[in-house]
Design a protein around this motif. Structure first.
Motif, PDB file in Angstrom:
ATOM      1  N   LEU B  33      23.702  71.040  15.145  1.00  0.00           N
ATOM      2  CA  LEU B  33      22.351  70.999  14.582  1.00  0.00           C
ATOM      3  C   LEU B  33      21.348  71.688  15.498  1.00  0.00           C
ATOM      4  CD1 LEU B  33      22.471  67.351  13.181  1.00  0.00           C
ATOM      5  CD2 LEU B  33      22.326  69.450  11.828  1.00  0.00           C
ATOM      6  N   GLU B 141      17.133  55.276  19.500  1.00  0.00           N
ATOM      7  CA  GLU B 141      17.186  54.989  18.062  1.00  0.00           C
ATOM      8  C   GLU B 141      18.616  54.923  17.539  1.00  0.00           C
ATOM      9  OE1 GLU B 141      14.260  54.723  15.585  1.00  0.00           O
ATOM     10  OE2 GLU B 141      16.064  53.680  14.977  1.00  0.00           O
ATOM     11  N   ALA B 147      21.646  56.361  11.558  1.00  0.00           N
ATOM     12  CA  ALA B 147      20.497  57.195  11.196  1.00  0.00           C
ATOM     13  C   ALA B 147      19.290  56.391  10.748  1.00  0.00           C
ATOM     14  CB  ALA B 147      20.894  58.148  10.064  1.00  0.00           C
ATOM     15  N   ILE B 148      19.464  55.097  10.520  1.00  0.00           N
ATOM     16  CA  ILE B 148      18.349  54.318   9.967  1.00  0.00           C
ATOM     17  C   ILE B 148      17.266  54.133  11.011  1.00  0.00           C
ATOM     18  CG2 ILE B 148      17.705  52.234   8.716  1.00  0.00           C
ATOM     19  CD1 ILE B 148      20.739  51.664   8.412  1.00  0.00           C
ATOM     20  N   PRO B 149      16.048  54.563  10.729  1.00  0.00           N
ATOM     21  CA  PRO B 149      14.976  54.312  11.695  1.00  0.00           C
ATOM     22  C   PRO B 149      14.708  52.812  11.806  1.00  0.00           C
ATOM     23  CG  PRO B 149      14.343  56.050  10.149  1.00  0.00           C
ATOM     24  CD  PRO B 149      15.575  55.377   9.599  1.00  0.00           C
ATOM     25  N   GLY B 312      20.690  52.424   5.209  1.00  0.00           N
ATOM     26  CA  GLY B 312      21.269  53.756   5.344  1.00  0.00           C
ATOM     27  C   GLY B 312      22.641  53.731   5.997  1.00  0.00           C
ATOM     28  N   ALA B 313      23.105  54.916   6.362  1.00  0.00           N
ATOM     29  CA  ALA B 313      24.417  55.049   6.995  1.00  0.00           C
ATOM     30  C   ALA B 313      24.316  54.566   8.436  1.00  0.00           C
ATOM     31  CB  ALA B 313      24.881  56.498   6.944  1.00  0.00           C
ATOM     32  N   ALA B 318      27.207  62.819  11.899  1.00  0.00           N
ATOM     33  CA  ALA B 318      25.945  63.419  11.476  1.00  0.00           C
ATOM     34  C   ALA B 318      24.789  62.422  11.451  1.00  0.00           C
ATOM     35  CB  ALA B 318      26.114  64.100  10.115  1.00  0.00           C
ATOM     36  N   PRO B 319      24.959  61.234  10.862  1.00  0.00           N
ATOM     37  CA  PRO B 319      23.841  60.277  10.885  1.00  0.00           C
ATOM     38  C   PRO B 319      23.404  59.914  12.309  1.00  0.00           C
ATOM     39  CG  PRO B 319      25.440  59.615   9.226  1.00  0.00           C
ATOM     40  CD  PRO B 319      26.062  60.750  10.009  1.00  0.00           C
ATOM     41  N   SER B 322      21.462  62.702  13.760  1.00  0.00           N
ATOM     42  CA  SER B 322      20.098  62.759  13.217  1.00  0.00           C
ATOM     43  C   SER B 322      19.162  61.868  14.023  1.00  0.00           C
ATOM     44  CB  SER B 322      20.108  62.320  11.744  1.00  0.00           C
ATOM     45  OG  SER B 322      18.794  62.155  11.258  1.00  0.00           O
ATOM     46  N   LEU B 325      18.587  63.315  17.540  1.00  0.00           N
ATOM     47  CA  LEU B 325      17.704  64.486  17.563  1.00  0.00           C
ATOM     48  C   LEU B 325      16.260  64.135  17.200  1.00  0.00           C
ATOM     49  CD1 LEU B 325      20.250  67.056  16.146  1.00  0.00           C
ATOM     50  CD2 LEU B 325      19.300  66.979  18.471  1.00  0.00           C
ATOM     51  N   GLY B 326      16.068  63.106  16.387  1.00  0.00           N
ATOM     52  CA  GLY B 326      14.704  62.624  16.137  1.00  0.00           C
ATOM     53  C   GLY B 326      14.075  62.163  17.448  1.00  0.00           C
TER      54      GLY B 326
END
Lengths: 443, 443
Positions: B33, B141, B147-149, B312-313, B318-319, B322, B325-326
């Motif tokens: 990514l 996070e 991936a869930i915030p 979420g996942a 990938a999740p 994410s 990287l956030g």
């Protein structure tokens, strides 16, 4: 900001001064929480927060807030220009005087927390430019989805990902009305009256039922998700006033429920975004289908994270105050360390595509003559517009004969043109229900 | 990275240099990514991000990542000490060498993004103290909920509110197993085998099925929600290995589903927190009940915001990338403006109450003799421990006679003692199912 060693809230630390603009349902709750949890705020920010003034429209009104009555003023403009204000909370709503007050606050170096979706969706660019110029923060978590953290996850948590689509139930009034129509089989007017009696809808429900409120929120979400400036006027908007009991029943027959959705999505080639608010059928097993009563939820599809959903109370004094105060803590902390939060990100500047070009799929119910050749003429009307049919089924016989068609994805313009053509067909007595379908996947 | 003028990534802007520690499933996705969306990252951060080194355990292994092979090194310790590294991403996992590497990175002034729940829940305090001391950021996070915030909403969005309870499904493996047991009526071992075949469970599933993974996440969530330091070892932990088909069936009979829940809650008097992981029955209309397969969700109850849910996942390359990287974008932006994000907030320092003092309610199924006086003796066993019964119903007759009891809230210790007493009763042939019930409200 202080010489102390370990404890942040010693007496020699200058408190941050807050001006509150507006003291209605949300403002009252903000004051109550600020006063009640004063020590918590001091610990979380690092310095005490001091309510330095509250601007209201009418003086002398009896208010149920635990503060010195001398804090109230009707001169909001003077309050934001006083020179000693660090943080301004704007919960007046509407375009003016909110815009002028926020701009004056930013010019005076104060950071601003606002819940004002209408203003942000009409003229956010002016506000963000002013914040940038004067090195102040402008936060607005409460503008969409009440207490549900949405702005921050989109702006920050997903900053390393690529959002593809945002599907939201962002207006509690219309969700309440549609939920009642679904669960109790009532018509629109009756459900709206019930919503008004219970306080979920205003006496003049136009902003909610015609989709204006949702369109402003859709513009804000789209801007964040796609790093692009989107105005409320860019958003295709259809309300729920024409949703009928037949539509709800048709949705049920195909395992769907009708929701007013705010949708922002990247076009297939990534060159632009489509932003729209309209009622749509979604499958009952979609996570958004279970959002009941006046709750809100936003469903996000992104490249790496996959599917995310954020759910909670979308309005109300306390939930909105929770979002306002979460922002307040962040901008106050930033102020303490002379930093700024993430600014508005509009680098992508994608084109907003018109609704006609957006790919959608339709569910269409037709009252038809029950004779040979009808299906052929109906199918021909679809194919003339290049629309491909996914399923068609006949219901009833004779007088009650109905054709129910669900299309594949096609340009919305072609689908709308098809409906017009169908209305002209001799064999079609009436187009009884037309609604878009979402959440079935891209096919 | 381009010489254009108005854009923030001019050639005279020094890029931020990133060291990646670990290049497994998550690390590979992070690299992919970062490289693919290079321009987006530059625009979102304000300066380009440059991958400056990737520490791996074994050199020379063929890796499917689009970067210069010279970036790989097996000397992670030298990489984090190189002196030119701004940001370190740690996705090795486990306690050592991750802890030493993160500490070295912070000592060298780099900000750190980590997905390491085990380390944070065992020794987060040491890491946060080092970040504080060296003025660097430590973001995490990805450590809970993929991936869930979750971390950001709890740490920032709800900073102006008071969280009362966090109820989470934070382990995808166990949710998959329990979901299969519920939908297909299979036993634990069979469902676990299926999860292993599908890649949802590891060959050695201990960390998941015994609740260790969920306990680490519970400790992190509890710490954030209540501004208190909580260690994994403070968390009461029960896994799902003893959940039987009878438990699942009993849950179904009362309109519930069994989930492995991570629960952190404030005690009634606000003096302490209880943190626990165990299987529990929750009503099928609770938002968490609809979390299927390997998905995660966290349900938060707070004073002002009310009920929120994040879905979420919860795992996967990938999740998780994410979320990493956030965080990376945020710490990079902070670096650009020499600021720091919110530090660890443990000002409240609430006591962690032992499980025995936590208020819970039990669902108990008993095989009993079908004769007069049995109910009286069973009821007496509850009342001896001061436990109040909400409902009791008899099922079956004769050999199959069952009593199903649901209690009101009581101290977990008293409930456990009651179960012991019931096992001693002559009229009770067997205690066939014991499980806590959550999500019914505080009564």
């Amino acid at each position: 900001m202080g010489e102390q060693s370990s404890e942040p809230h010693k007496s020699d630390v200058r408190p941050l001064k807050i001006a509150l603009l507006g003291c209605g349902v949300v403002g009252t709750e903000v004051v109550r929480l600020l006063v009640t949890h004063q020590a918590d705020f001091a610990a979380r920010v690092g310095v005490p927060l001091e309510l330095a003034g509250i601007a209201v429209r009418r003086a002398g009104r009896r208010r149920d807030v635990p503060v010195d009555p001398d804090l109230f003023t009707t001169d909001a403009a003077a309050l934001v220009r006083r020179g000693d204000i660090d943080l301004v909370i704007e919960v007046i709503g509407g375009i003016e005087p909110a815009r002028s007050l926020i701009l004056a606050a930013l010019e005076n170096g104060a950071s601003v927390v606002t819940a004002n979706k209408a203003l942000l969706a009409e003229d956010g660019a002016t506000l963000f430019a002013a914040a940038e110029k004067h090195g102040a923060d402008l936060y607005y978590e409460a503008s969409v989805g009440g207490a549900i953290p949405l702005i921050r996850p989109l702006r920050e948590s997903l900053a390393g990902d690529r959002v593809r689509r945002v599907l939201g139930i962002v207006n509690g009034t219309t969700n309440f009305v549609l939920d009642r129509m679904d669960t109790e089989g009532t018509g629109f007017s009756e459900a709206l009256e019930e919503a008004q009696e219970l306080g979920y809808a205003e006496a003049d429900p136009t902003a909610d039922v015609e989709g204006f409120d949702a369109a402003a929120k859709a513009a804000i979400l789209a801007g964040l998700a796609f790093h692009t400036r989107v105005l409320a006027s860019d958003v295709h908007r259809e309300g729920i006033t024409e949703v009928t009991a037949i539509d709800i029943e048709s949705a049920r027959a195909m395992g769907c429920v009708v929701k007013l959705l705010a949708i922002a999505e990247l076009s297939a080639d990534g060159s632009g975004v489509g932003v729209r608010v309209h009622p749509a059928m979604i499958p009952r097993d979609h996570p958004l289908a279970s959002v009941r009563e006046a709750y809100n939820a936003v469903f996000v599809e992104s490249a790496a994270a996959g599917q995310l959903m954020f759910y909670g109370a979308g309005a109300g004094g306390a939930p909105t105050a929770s979002a306002v105060l979460g922002d307040l803590v962040t901008v106050a902390r930033n102020r303490v360390q002379s930093a700024r939060g993430a600014a508005a990100s509009t680098y992508a500047q994608l084109e907003v595509h018109p609704m006609g070009e957006t790919l959608t799929r339709y569910h269409i119910s037709l009252a038809v003559d029950d004779r040979a050749g009808v299906l052929a003429s109906v199918a021909a009307a679809f194919s003339r517009q290049g629309v491909s049919i996914q399923t068609v089924r006949q219901e009833g016989r004779g007088e009650d004969a109905q054709l129910v068609v669900v299309t594949h994805q096609a340009a919305d313009r072609a689908l709308a043109a098809t409906v017009n053509d169908l209305e002209e067909l001799d064999s079609v007595r009436e187009v009884t229900s037309v609604m878009r379908v979402e959440g079935l996947g891209d096919k």
